[in-house]
Design a protein around this motif. Structure first.
Motif, mmCIF file in Angstrom:
data_model
loop_
_atom_site.group_PDB
_atom_site.id
_atom_site.type_symbol
_atom_site.label_atom_id
_atom_site.label_comp_id
_atom_site.label_asym_id
_atom_site.label_seq_id
_atom_site.Cartn_x
_atom_site.Cartn_y
_atom_site.Cartn_z
ATOM 1 N N GLU A 69 -6.874 1.592 -4.327
ATOM 2 C CA GLU A 69 -7.869 2.637 -4.509
ATOM 3 C C GLU A 69 -8.862 2.262 -5.610
ATOM 4 N N THR B 18 -0.815 1.471 -4.098
ATOM 5 C CA THR B 18 -1.831 2.443 -3.691
ATOM 6 C C THR B 18 -2.915 2.569 -4.748
ATOM 7 N N GLY C 78 0.782 -1.221 0.000
ATOM 8 C CA GLY C 78 0.000 0.000 0.000
ATOM 9 C C GLY C 78 0.816 1.275 0.000
ATOM 10 N N THR C 79 2.101 1.192 0.304
ATOM 11 C CA THR C 79 2.937 2.402 0.318
ATOM 12 C C THR C 79 3.560 2.692 -1.038
#
Length: 407
Positions: free
Chosen positions: A399, A395, A389-390
């Motif tokens: 999303e 990400t 997620g980083t």
């Protein structure tokens, strides 16, 4: 009382209804989220859970009341074991109006609904196929048969239609109703004396159990299907059951058993002649075999921390890629699962950019069909992407999924 009313109306209308469908309130205590919420940890946690689930993403269907109410363990398996030895009841031949034309009509309707399920998912036509099953069942209840063979064929046609109704209901996330339809269809197949069709229905039930996380029950259902249909199962049925056995062994971490079953599936598939397979086995083509075994290798990657991990991942990607390339155009939902499978394998080896590309492909299909089951797999993909997620690609991937799965 709401449950009794739902069962009564289901019987009268031929449509499986829940108390929620009839707008009765949920039997659970309501979650208080306003000013009256108690100043205690448990209500606070419950309120946060309720709000985040309802506001962020559609919850996985395995977390629903329907999923929690399915039969599992001995409650499911012990009664079903009788299928392996059950014999059809005697049916007295009488003068009547039902003949081969009526049976063929039911089979034709089944083909139409099976195609609609593949193209559009289970949500769109679920109620229609259940209602059609009720109409077909009226023939079994109210008319006589010209001969016993016609009666058996009618039971088989209703059983196959019931398997489609159960599958579409499962795909729509109505797990309790789906299980009831599968079990009823299995009884109809037994009265038809059609063991191969019964094995097909059992593998549908095994897939549902696996989807809900009941992996040992899934493996037991496959074993029951293999044993009960050992004399009647077609080569495609045997290959499909072996491929599923490989998948469930892999999930349970039983990798040697999984590899043996996968080899058996590949060997059996070489003997398949599509021209002589029954209609309900048309879905198990080379693309489906490759997809199933591709997922088997994908699962094995997660258990492997040695040098063979990359080899397993490459095998998974090759098989899933071949499944994607071979898929018939009408197998729309399967194309979504192929893309999700590829994305999950890429994630398993840390190739987030490739996973993102496949996620775009999967979402393109997902938006065109009504299949909470595909949504469940996308939710799993969202969770598996959390460690990345980083990163930019990670990400974006999460999303995209959160937006697609927001109600």
């Amino acid at each position: 009382m709401p449950q009794l009313i739902a069962e009564f109306l289901s019987d009268r209308t031929g449509v499986l209804l829940t108390s929620a469908d009839l707008a009765f309130p949920d039997r659970r205590a309501p979650v208080v989220t306003g000013p009256a919420m108690a100043w205690q940890p448990a209500p606070t946690v419950a309120a946060i859970d309720h709000l985040t689930r309802s506001e962020m993403m559609v919850p996985h269907s395995r977390d629903s009341d329907e999923a929690r109410d399915v039969h599992t363990g001995d409650d499911l398996l012990v009664p079903l074991h009788q299928w392996a030895t059950a014999t059809p009841s005697a049916l007295a031949a009488r003068r009547g109006r039902i003949g081969a034309t009526d049976v063929e009509g039911i089979r034709a309707v089944t083909t139409v609904f099976r195609d609609a399920d593949n193209r559009h998912g289970g949500v769109l036509s679920r109620r229609a196929v259940v209602a059609q099953m009720a109409d077909a069942n009226d023939l079994l209840k109210t008319v006589s048969y010209r001969d016993e063979d016609t009666a058996r064929a009618l039971f088989a046609a209703v059983a196959d239609l019931g398997s489609v109704a159960g599958w579409m209901t499962f795909d729509a996330g109505k797990h309790r109703s789906a299980q009831r339809l599968f079990i009823t269809a299995l009884h109809a197949a037994s009265e038809a004396g059609d063991r191969a069709l019964g094995a097909h229905i059992l593998q549908c039930m095994a897939r549902q159990m696996s989807h809900l996380g009941h992996y040992r029950e899934a493996l037991d259902l496959v074993s029951l299907a293999e044993y009960g249909a050992r004399h009647e199962a077609t080569p495609a049925t045997r290959a499909m059951l072996a491929a599923l056995r490989a998948r469930f062994h892999a999930i349970l971490g039983q990798i040697p058993e999984s590899e043996r079953a996968a080899g058996t599936a590949q060997q059996l598939f070489t003997t398949v002649d599509p021209a002589v397979e029954p209609p309900h086995m048309a879905f198990f083509d080379e693309a489906e075999l490759c997809a199933t075994l591709g997922v088997v290798h994908q699962i094995a990657v997660k258990h492997d921390r040695g040098p063979s991990r990359r080899v397993r991942a490459q095998s998974s990607l090759e098989l899933l890629g071949r499944a994607r390339d071979l898929r018939p155009e009408h197998r729309v939902r399967s194309a979504a699962f192929d893309a999700i499978g590829l994305a999950r394998t890429h994630l398993a080896i840390g190739d987030v950019d490739a996973a993102l590309a496949q996620t775009h492909r999967a979402l393109g299909v997902f938006r065109s069909i009504g299949s909470p089951r595909v949504g469940d797999s996308l939710s799993d993909l969202h969770q598996e992407a959390a460690p990345y997620g980083t990163s930019r690609a990670g990400t974006e991937l999460r999303e995209l999924l959160a937006e697609a799965l927001t109600p």
